[in-house]
Design a protein around this motif. Structure first.
Motif, mmCIF file in Angstrom:
data_model
loop_
_atom_site.group_PDB
_atom_site.id
_atom_site.type_symbol
_atom_site.label_atom_id
_atom_site.label_comp_id
_atom_site.label_asym_id
_atom_site.label_seq_id
_atom_site.Cartn_x
_atom_site.Cartn_y
_atom_site.Cartn_z
ATOM 1 N N VAL A 282 0.789 -1.231 -0.049
ATOM 2 C CA VAL A 282 0.020 0.148 -0.039
ATOM 3 C C VAL A 282 0.896 1.306 0.036
ATOM 4 N N ALA A 283 0.501 2.240 -0.701
ATOM 5 C CA ALA A 283 1.211 3.461 -0.538
ATOM 6 C C ALA A 283 0.242 4.677 -0.589
ATOM 7 N N TYR A 284 0.784 5.753 0.057
ATOM 8 C CA TYR A 284 0.013 7.044 0.231
ATOM 9 C C TYR A 284 1.102 8.094 0.115
ATOM 10 N N ARG A 285 0.518 9.464 -0.469
ATOM 11 C CA ARG A 285 1.218 10.489 -0.800
ATOM 12 C C ARG A 285 0.539 11.722 -0.129
ATOM 13 N N ALA A 286 1.447 12.583 0.257
ATOM 14 C CA ALA A 286 1.086 13.870 1.144
ATOM 15 C C ALA A 286 1.889 15.122 0.538
#
Length: 299
Positions: A233-237
């Motif tokens: 899983v990956a997220y960007r902020a």
């Protein structure tokens, strides 16, 4: 006396001579050869009468051989039918193998969640990393990263369940962390691995972290990366004057997490993917028995 009567009665003598000299013609359900000579005498087979010639006799021999052959084939087929192989091994020969039938992926779909890579799966092992030294060498060093990356602190290894962990950390053996950065560029990465006693406990921890990220997703948006490990899983902020992204990967008995930061808005998802892939591969290599792991990031 009988002879005198026959000589005295010409008619009786004529009838006896006629009956005695007449050929036998009784043919019901029998083979009869008539005449005093066998050559060219007719042969009766039930209702069928055949001339007694060499070709006729050859025909009878051939017909008899054919009949015997058909009878033998019938007997053989019956024996095979009655003695067919009904053992478990015999019945399994017609069943598809696991390789033919194929296998289902354990990964879940959805935004920001990447399906697992199938390459090399037959060589993967789910072994617990039971020693602190193994966890330490699984974390990357300067040789695992591109030129210019340096560790800003020593590797830190803690045994047992971390104090800030939820109940989902059941079975935690060791937690290891190390920060890296590129000098004077603002580019940095924080590497985190957590080793568990079983793959099930690791999977529960991964699900717990992901659920927490999804619940507190203010300012985060999912990012799709290449397939990694069992689940990823990956997220960007986006933050002021910088950009940050993170990727987590479940690899057998190990949960890995990478946080990647840049000093501007030029964050490259390929760089995050390379860092996360490197850490996941090192975790898998350690479980496979490759100590120290040799995977490195290239971007």
């Amino acid at each position: 006396m009988l002879r005198d009567e026959i000589e005295a009665d010409p008619e009786l003598r004529r009838q006896l001579e006629m009956h005695l000299s007449a050929p036998s013609t009784h043919t019901e359900n029998s083979v009869v050869i008539t005449g005093s000579r066998l050559s060219r005498s007719p042969i009766s087979l039930g209702p069928l009468t055949i001339n007694n010639t060499p070709s006729a006799r050859a025909f009878l021999v051939a017909a008899t051989a054919l009949l015997l052959a058909l009878l033998a084939l019938g007997v053989y087929g019956g024996v095979q039918l009655l003695t067919a192989d009904d053992s478990p091994q015999g019945s399994r020969q017609s069943e598809p193998s696991d390789a033919q039938s194929g296998a289902l992926s354990d990964n879940e779909g959805g935004a920001g969640i990447t399906p697992p890579s199938e390459s090399g799966r037959p060589d993967r092992k789910n072994a617990a990393l039971n020693e602190a030294a193994v966890v330490e060498v699984t974390l990357p060093d300067s040789g695992s990263l591109p030129s210019g990356w340096e560790a800003t602190q020593d590797k830190e290894i803690k045994a047992g369940v971390p104090s800030d962990c939820s109940s989902a950390c059941t079975g935690a053996l060791y937690t290891g962390t190390v920060p890296f950065e590129v000098t004077d560029s603002g580019e940095a990465a924080f590497f985190y691995i957590q080793a568990y006693d079983t793959a099930d406990h690791a999977a529960q921890r991964f699900a717990d972290v992901r659920a927490d990220k999804d619940e507190h997703s203010d300012g985060l948006e999912p990012v799709s990366l290449q397939p990694m490990g069992d689940k990823s899983v990956a997220y960007r902020a986006k933050i002021v004057n910088a950009e940050r992204a993170e990727a987590g990967v479940l690899v057998g008995t190990v949960v890995t997490w990478v946080t990647y930061r840049t000093a501007d808005s030029s964050l490259d998802p390929a760089a995050l993917s390379s860092l996360a892939q490197m850490l996941a591969e090192r975790a898998q290599q350690a479980q496979n028995g490759t100590i120290p792991p040799v995977a490195r990031a290239e971007f």
